[in-house]
Design a protein around this motif. Structure first.
Motif, PDB file in Angstrom:
ATOM      1  N   LEU A  96      50.297  45.678  42.081  1.00 50.07           N
ATOM      2  CA  LEU A  96      49.167  46.124  41.268  1.00 50.07           C
ATOM      3  C   LEU A  96      48.588  47.438  41.781  1.00 50.07           C
ATOM      4  CD1 LEU A  96      47.015  45.715  39.095  1.00 50.07           C
ATOM      5  CD2 LEU A  96      45.757  44.297  40.714  1.00 50.07           C
ATOM      6  N   GLU A 112      45.742  40.877  32.790  1.00 50.70           N
ATOM      7  CA  GLU A 112      46.449  40.495  34.010  1.00 50.70           C
ATOM      8  C   GLU A 112      47.870  40.030  33.706  1.00 50.70           C
ATOM      9  OE1 GLU A 112      44.445  37.909  36.776  1.00 50.70           O
ATOM     10  OE2 GLU A 112      42.500  38.806  36.263  1.00 50.70           O
ATOM     11  N   ILE A 115      50.012  43.040  32.947  1.00 47.98           N
ATOM     12  CA  ILE A 115      50.308  43.776  34.173  1.00 47.98           C
ATOM     13  C   ILE A 115      51.443  43.099  34.928  1.00 47.98           C
ATOM     14  CG2 ILE A 115      49.413  44.423  36.446  1.00 47.98           C
ATOM     15  CD1 ILE A 115      46.668  44.847  35.046  1.00 47.98           C
TER      16      ILE A 115
END
Length: 140
Positions: A96, A112, A115
């Protein structure tokens, strides 16, 4: 230096490395055919050698046209800018923190789950560095 084919686009490090390898091979062939050193500009040869040496220690050394094309088509749903996709291809982010540096306002643009999906796509298309060290491949 003369621009042979003008392009209004970005090049990945992989494409630059492939071009340098092809150019070196061309000059070597011309040198064998004529018996002379085909590349006349010493500075050009030095720059090409140093750039090739640098790129051989980056993720571009292990990429392929197919992997890049696959990544680009599969990353389309994320609606990233071309320059962001280019940086992801060149840097091959593993987490990340690295991805956040490459994609502007990452957490406000992607969930999230998205990602994690994007990072998984990077690993799937380009693999990963198990040892976390530099990459080295044989000269082409």
């Amino acid at each position: 230096m003369k621009v042979v084919n003008a392009r209004d686009s970005f090049l990945t490090n992989y494409e630059v490395l492939a071009h340098l390898n092809a150019t070196k091979a061309k000059y070597e062939e011309e040198g064998k055919a004529t018996g002379n050193h085909a590349m006349k500009a010493g500075n050009l040869e030095t720059v090409m050698m140093e750039l090739r040496d640098y790129l051989r220690h980056t993720p571009s050394a292990t990429q392929s046209d197919e992997a890049i094309e696959s990544f680009m088509s599969r990353a389309a749903p994320f609606q990233l800018e071309k320059v962001e996709l280019l940086m992801i291809i060149n840097q091959r982010p593993k987490g990340l923190a690295e991805l956040d540096v490459l994609v502007e306002e990452l957490e406000s643009r992607l969930s999230e789950e998205q990602i994690e999906e994007l990072l998984g796509l990077v690993r799937e298309c380009f693999g990963g560095e198990e040892d976390g060290g530099e990459m080295e491949v044989d000269e082409a």
